[in-house]
Design a protein around this motif. Structure first.
Motif, PDB file in Angstrom:
ATOM      1  N   ALA A 290     133.617   3.549  90.990  1.00  0.00           N
ATOM      2  CA  ALA A 290     133.341   4.701  91.623  1.00  0.00           C
ATOM      3  C   ALA A 290     131.955   5.095  91.788  1.00  0.00           C
ATOM      4  O   ALA A 290     131.442   5.542  92.970  1.00  0.00           O
ATOM      5  CB  ALA A 290     134.013   5.806  91.016  1.00  0.00           C
ATOM      6  N   GLU A 291     131.331   4.634  90.664  1.00  0.00           N
ATOM      7  CA  GLU A 291     129.717   4.799  90.555  1.00  0.00           C
ATOM      8  C   GLU A 291     129.107   4.087  91.576  1.00  0.00           C
ATOM      9  O   GLU A 291     128.226   4.465  92.271  1.00  0.00           O
ATOM     10  CB  GLU A 291     129.173   4.438  89.422  1.00  0.00           C
TER      11      GLU A 291
ATOM     12  N   ARG B   2     130.323   2.904  94.437  1.00  0.00           N
ATOM     13  CA  ARG B   2     131.010   3.265  95.952  1.00  0.00           C
ATOM     14  C   ARG B   2     130.102   4.751  96.230  1.00  0.00           C
ATOM     15  O   ARG B   2     130.175   4.981  97.255  1.00  0.00           O
ATOM     16  CB  ARG B   2     132.460   3.595  95.676  1.00  0.00           C
ATOM     17  N   SER B   3     129.833   5.342  95.078  1.00  0.00           N
ATOM     18  CA  SER B   3     129.086   6.631  95.471  1.00  0.00           C
ATOM     19  C   SER B   3     127.653   6.584  96.022  1.00  0.00           C
ATOM     20  O   SER B   3     127.019   7.453  96.392  1.00  0.00           O
ATOM     21  CB  SER B   3     129.182   7.663  94.188  1.00  0.00           C
TER      22      SER B   3
ATOM     23  N   ARG C  35     124.636   6.046  98.426  1.00  0.00           N
ATOM     24  CA  ARG C  35     124.394   6.315  99.846  1.00  0.00           C
ATOM     25  C   ARG C  35     123.349   5.385 100.228  1.00  0.00           C
ATOM     26  O   ARG C  35     122.242   4.908  99.639  1.00  0.00           O
ATOM     27  CB  ARG C  35     124.106   7.739 100.117  1.00  0.00           C
TER      28      ARG C  35
END
Length: 441
Positions: free
Chosen positions: A282-283, A285-286, A288
């Motif tokens: 999740a980290e 994927r976060s 930008r």
């Protein structure tokens, strides 16, 4: 036959996989091979190099974007030498110069970087004494503070004491070149680290190292040849579909390994670890991203004022830098125009971006035509204040390597190489540990 080799003389044999053959993956594979392993490298593209490679599709001399190195990239330069790629031949070393077509701007003379910086500021054309004093005063403050700032500070915050012209002509292009993030959004902490290593990293640390040959010749191709010659296996055009845990190791598409270095993009690494390490995934994927567009122009007989020319960008002028490939030993009349932080131009379309760059180039290259436009929509992560980047250690004998993992540098080739070396060192330490303990355990 099982492809195994001794990690250390007299120790249990081990199989290690490296997923991704960009600069981080190649760095990890070289370190593992030098330690006595024969890693298996998976690469989804037809050739290695990741986001810094030659296109290899018939456009001789074109890369998937313009890249530069600086003298402070000590690990990258050492890796090139180790695999037989001579930086002295492949790169043109020049003192840092951020000069515009009219000759204004900052150009460091040879010598110790800190002293050269002061001399360059005093000699800068187009700046008033008040402009110069504001820069020297602000830079002295950064140095006195150990090139540290609060984690939430932006580059714009650090530059409040600068004269507007210095901010516009020096800091803004330097920030977007180093961090690919606009100064009002970019991390002041990371920017100061880059400045510290360049200005206080010893003689030549701030020098520009400009590629004189296509990017694949700098590291990807020499590293691949070096690895194959020592028994490593490179499987190109092979995207890894699945990664799962096994007793004492990991399974990649049904094949068992004792350890794995995930050197794919953050997006790919997040996909492969979604079930194994959901918090890490999740980290990753976060994150930008900021795009970069490179517009290659051809202008027979045309040259730019400098090998690397700093440009005034604006609403109708996309590029911040232009590179004269003819002056670097490439095709005469060819130049690369770089649009960093290119999201607004991606939204307007690549044809519009290329047309605007062509108009921006007309005063210097009246007969120029567009050769090719290359866009990398996920060129670098957005380097913003307080950004949380995923750690290198994911799980026992599973490490991440890439310019996006937690570290002091922005998304650069040096950051990628160091991340690869760090991941390889972590794997080797765990393989050698009697209990196989993981640093995160």
């Amino acid at each position: 036959m099982d492809r195994r080799t001794h990690a250390r003389a007299g120790t249990v044999t081990a199989r290690v996989a490296v997923v991704g053959a960009g600069w981080a993956g190649l760095s990890a594979a070289v370190r593992l091979t030098a330690a006595g392993l024969q890693p298996t490298v998976f690469e989804m593209a037809p050739r290695g190099g990741g986001r810094a490679r030659s296109l290899g599709d018939g456009d001789e001399g074109l890369d998937n974007g313009q890249h530069i190195l600086i003298g402070a990239y000590s690990r990258t330069l050492a890796l090139m030498r180790e695999v037989g790629a001579d930086p002295g031949t492949l790169l043109e070393r020049r003192p840092l110069a951020l000069t515009r077509p009219d000759g204004s701007g900052l150009a460091l003379p040879p010598g110790p970087p800190a002293l050269a910086f002061v001399r360059a500021v005093l000699a800068a054309r187009g700046w008033t004494w008040r402009d110069k004093a504001s820069l020297l005063r602000t830079a002295a403050g950064w140095a006195a503070g150990g090139f540290r700032c609060p984690p939430g500070a932006t580059v714009a915050t650090l530059c409040r004491g600068l004269a507007p012209r210095v901010r516009t002509e020096l800091i803004d292009p330097l920030c977007v070149a180093a961090l690919n993030t606009p100064a009002h959004e970019a991390s002041g902490e990371v920017m100061l680290r880059v400045l510290r290593d360049a200005l206080f990293g010893g003689a030549g640390a701030a020098d520009l190292l400009l590629p004189r040959h296509p990017l694949s010749g700098l590291l990807p191709d020499p590293a691949a040849a070096w690895l194959r010659a020592r028994g490593a296996e490179l499987r190109c055009a092979r995207r890894v579909s699945s990664l799962s845990a096994a007793a004492g190791g990991w399974v990649i598409d049904g094949e068992t390994f004792d350890a794995v270095v995930l050197a794919a993009s953050a997006t790919e690494a997040a996909r492969l670890t979604a079930a194994l390490a959901p918090a890490w995934s999740a980290e990753a994927r976060s994150l930008r991203y900021e795009p970069i567009v490179t517009v290659y122009l051809d202008a027979p007989g045309g040259t730019l004022p400098c090998v690397m020319t700093t440009l005034r960008d604006g609403p109708d002028a996309p590029a911040q830098f232009a590179f004269d490939h003819g002056r670097l030993g490439g095709r005469s009349g060819r130049s690369a125009w770089v649009v960093s932080g290119a999201r607004p131009w991606i939204d307007r379309g690549l044809e519009a971006c290329a047309a605007a760059v062509l108009e921006q180039a007309r005063p210097m290259l009246p007969a120029a035509t567009v050769c090719r436009t290359v866009a990398d929509k996920r060129a670098t992560f957005r380097c913003t204040p307080g950004l949380r980047r995923p750690p290198a250690a994911i799980a026992p004998r599973l490490w991440a390597a890439g310019d996006y993992v937690a570290g002091p540098y922005p998304a650069t080739l040096e950051g990628a190489v160091r991340a690869g070396e760090n991941a390889a060192a972590g794997v080797l330490h765990e393989l050698d540990a009697p209990d196989g303990r993981h640093p995160a355990a």
